[in-house]
Design an enzyme around this catalytic site. Sequence first.
Site, PDB file in Angstrom:
ATOM      1  N   LYS A  73      48.218  74.776  -3.108  1.00 60.13           N
ATOM      2  CA  LYS A  73      47.029  73.840  -3.725  1.00 60.13           C
ATOM      3  C   LYS A  73      45.999  73.569  -3.069  1.00 60.13           C
ATOM      4  CE  LYS A  73      50.980  71.299  -6.018  1.00 60.13           C
ATOM      5  NZ  LYS A  73      50.890  71.627  -7.490  1.00 60.13           N
ATOM      6  N   ARG A 101      60.829  74.415 -11.794  1.00 60.57           N
ATOM      7  CA  ARG A 101      61.844  75.133 -12.516  1.00 60.57           C
ATOM      8  C   ARG A 101      62.784  75.964 -11.879  1.00 60.57           C
ATOM      9  NH1 ARG A 101      56.800  77.723 -15.598  1.00 60.57           N
ATOM     10  NH2 ARG A 101      56.352  75.617 -14.692  1.00 60.57           N
TER      11      ARG A 101
END
Length: 517
Positions: free
Chosen positions: A277, A352
Amino acid sequence: MAYPTPVRIESSNDLSNNSSRFDAVILVSPKAQLESYAPIDNALKNAQKVDRRIGNDHVLIHCSEIAGGRLIHAFTGNLDKDYDDVRNFGDAAKAGLQIAKNAGAINPAIIVDQVPQTNDYQHALELAYLGSCQGLWQPLEARQALGEEEIESVKTIGLFDPDSKVDLQYLSAAEAGRRLGRDLCGTEPERMAPIGFANYCVEAFSGSEVKVNVIDDRERFAKDFPLFDAVARASYSVERHHPRIIELEYQSDGPIEKTLMIVGKAVTYDTGGADLKTGGHMAGMSRDKGGGAAVAGFMKTLAEFKPKGIKVVAKIAAVRNSIGTDAYVADEIITGHSGKRVRIGNTDAEGRLAMVDSLSHFRAQAVNEVNPQLFTVATLTGHALLSVGPYTALVENGPARQANLSDHIAQSGDLWGDGCDISRSRREDWDIIRPRTKADDVLSSNNGPSATTKRGHQFPMAFLSLASGLDNHGNNSEKPVPYVHVDIAGSGVESGDWQHDKPTAAPILALAGTYLR
């Protein structure tokens, strides 16, 4: 973990200056009047003659006839619009309670009045209490540094309930769960790294009817939770960052009518991994554990309320998505617990992967359970925040949709001020995660940010379903299994400020209202 105890007020005598039980009275209503109790009604009318704010804002006035001499009118708004809802009472009470606290009250009383006589507002008094508690909560670090008694000074909140309609046990249990959820989500990433997160859960459920088991063995992770273990790989170089799977179980006495199986994402810090990020987007990523925090909070509510006829099992995937020489990377192909070969599309889509092995375990277990319903709860995608704003996004599979499962949760959420929006699973979602070669069975994600990806919060449910093997339990299978993916990226904190705002512990109230009421 202290929080204000809800206390029932059955008589208006407890609101007078002769009462020693309370030291402020907060009227939560759309108009500055209370026809049923003259001392408050007269005080408001007299104050309106000199202060135009009364009836249009949250205002404290002195009233010698009222407990503590403090009378606060918390203005809900006029409640005459179709889009108004019960949260108006929670928000107004939250503001009024803060005024009472700042004025020195430690045992305030709340009255709700002029509540619209519709089903949508039936829990207005409960929401006034829950909204107040949301506003009063202070972070764990602040309570420890400055003293809980000092900064969380309110001890009880009286609820004017002469007809005894409010279930105080349920209300207290709901707030106990939300408080645990806020603590787990809102605490900084070193204190609440995976080991600290697990230890806090063990402590929170000590002596309760919720069983706790913490898995900490790397060999077992590699064998039974291989995709989770891949996310954890770069964290193993720092001992305090080592991952944990936290297993929780509540089973009531007597026959079981329903089984909930819930997986929570607790990424205690998300750097994005190799897909790092940048541009300031790492701030607030210590709250990427909000889904797992809410799951723990829901289990706490179960522990306190002790409902009958239900079994709830949960797995919380507590892991840090670190950057390092051993970080997993895009293009890797990793075989998950289900046997499906997963090609990594983007390491910043780690949530996930952290959850899917646990979901696969529950998929295998579900066929032997009574009326099973599966959930994943996660701060998963920026797309959910952009799509539904401050609400929880529910994405359901075919059996869940056929059972109207998300409809029930959303309706409950509306009644309890924990709003949800329902999203459909479409064939395009499955196209995004389709394999491109024979080398793999499923792609974990595209390689762009979810916020700029079409159907960015819907398609992860397709991945979770396919990679866990749940796609084999659809409507046309021998054993359909309802499954709802719950994305709280928009609802998990107030105002969407993931670095600074208070966690909300969504969707505890929606789930508890659905299954415990």
